[in-house]
Design a protein around this motif. Structure first.
Motif, PDB file in Angstrom:
ATOM      1  N   ASP A  67       0.844  -1.199   0.000  1.00 41.76           N
ATOM      2  CA  ASP A  67       0.000   0.000   0.000  1.00 41.76           C
ATOM      3  C   ASP A  67       0.877   1.246   0.000  1.00 41.76           C
ATOM      4  OD1 ASP A  67      -2.272   1.572   0.116  1.00 41.76           O
ATOM      5  OD2 ASP A  67      -2.548   1.320   2.279  1.00 41.76           O
ATOM      6  N   ASN A  69       1.046   3.981  -1.684  1.00 38.08           N
ATOM      7  CA  ASN A  69       0.512   5.328  -1.912  1.00 38.08           C
ATOM      8  C   ASN A  69      -0.326   5.842  -0.747  1.00 38.08           C
ATOM      9  OD1 ASN A  69       1.617   5.605  -4.558  1.00 38.08           O
ATOM     10  ND2 ASN A  69      -0.005   4.268  -5.338  1.00 38.08           N
ATOM     11  N   THR A  80      -1.117  -5.404   0.192  1.00 46.08           N
ATOM     12  CA  THR A  80      -2.426  -5.103  -0.371  1.00 46.08           C
ATOM     13  C   THR A  80      -3.339  -6.328  -0.312  1.00 46.08           C
ATOM     14  OG1 THR A  80      -1.442  -5.504  -2.551  1.00 46.08           O
ATOM     15  CG2 THR A  80      -1.716  -3.209  -1.870  1.00 46.08           C
ATOM     16  N   ASN A 104      -9.026   3.694  -2.661  1.00 49.77           N
ATOM     17  CA  ASN A 104      -8.339   3.555  -3.944  1.00 49.77           C
ATOM     18  C   ASN A 104      -6.833   3.492  -3.690  1.00 49.77           C
ATOM     19  OD1 ASN A 104      -7.359   3.616  -6.524  1.00 49.77           O
ATOM     20  ND2 ASN A 104      -8.334   5.545  -7.111  1.00 49.77           N
ATOM     21  N   LYS A 106      -4.514   3.183  -5.691  1.00 49.47           N
ATOM     22  CA  LYS A 106      -3.697   3.846  -6.709  1.00 49.47           C
ATOM     23  C   LYS A 106      -3.325   5.269  -6.320  1.00 49.47           C
ATOM     24  CE  LYS A 106      -5.473   1.069 -10.555  1.00 49.47           C
ATOM     25  NZ  LYS A 106      -6.191   1.089 -11.857  1.00 49.47           N
ATOM     26  N   ASP A 107      -4.190   5.911  -5.504  1.00 49.52           N
ATOM     27  CA  ASP A 107      -3.853   7.266  -5.054  1.00 49.52           C
ATOM     28  C   ASP A 107      -3.907   7.417  -3.536  1.00 49.52           C
ATOM     29  OD1 ASP A 107      -6.559   7.307  -4.472  1.00 49.52           O
ATOM     30  OD2 ASP A 107      -7.093   8.727  -6.060  1.00 49.52           O
TER      31      ASP A 107
END
Length: 218
Positions: A67, A69, A80, A104, A106-107
């Motif tokens: 994780d 990000n 994750t 999310n 990804k961000d």
């Protein structure tokens, strides 16, 4: 009198059609189970934990994700796999939809989210930041719905086993499935030339017992 058996038979047939339609509707509106995300990189297991829906990463196409990000530096090294994605989603009154938050990876951001089953094999995910920048995607079912069970409706403050205590002896009869458990399914086959990372389980089991969920749901 001669017409009674035919009337009874017709009533039974109509009742069977009604019941079958009702069962299909219930199954179609069940968001629990394993779902493949739109880009195919992960499966998310959705289960009901103490009345609300939670979803975690149950399988990764590329094992060993972190994780990285997450704005919380303490969480940037967490795997994750098993990470909560759908968080504490509550049923919306009168409709087959659940509201809560989606994470999310990804961000590293949390979004207000709604999940809605579409038929029996698709789940629509909608997410928004502060009411705008809304977007969504559709997930595809890859695992059956997960039956509910009282074994995961643990009341807050219920006594827990002391650290190091031996596990209780299992009863002769098979225990009921917990809400977040699902029948183990074969792990997705790796693509040619790709190997599953050592130590990645084929099935993460009952997601309601994962620490990141248990501390909220129990």
């Amino acid at each position: 009198m001669l017409h009674c058996p035919r009337t009874v038979a017709r009533t039974i047939v109509y009742s069977g059609i009604f019941l079958a339609t009702g069962v299909s509707t219930v199954l179609a509106a069940d968001p629990t189970g394993d779902w493949k995300v739109a880009d195919g990189v992960a499966n998310i297991r959705v289960a009901q934990c103490s009345g609300n829906m939670w979803g975690v990463v149950a399988w990764e196409k590329t094992p060993g994700g972190k994780d990285k990000n997450n704005p919380d530096t303490a969480k940037q090294s967490r795997p994750t796999l098993g990470m909560p994605i759908l968080i504490d989603m509550k049923k919306k009154p009168g409709v087959d939809a659940w509201e809560g938050e989606v994470y999310n990876a990804k961000d590293g951001q949390l979004y207000s989210s709604t999940i809605k089953p579409v038929g029996a094999d698709q789940l629509e995910i909608q997410g928004c930041v502060l009411g705008f920048l809304c977007g969504g995607e559709t997930w595809t079912r890859v695992g059956p719905p997960i039956p509910s069970s009282p074994s995961n409706s643990m009341a807050k403050g219920a006594p827990k086993a002391a650290p190091g205590a031996p596990p209780k002896t299992a009863a002769p009869a098979a225990p009921p499935k917990t809400t977040g458990a699902v029948n183990p399914a074969p792990a997705p086959k790796a693509a040619p030339g790709q190997k599953q990372a050592a130590g990645q389980p084929a099935d993460i089991g009952d997601i309601c017992l994962l620490p990141d969920i248990a501390r909220f749901a129990h």
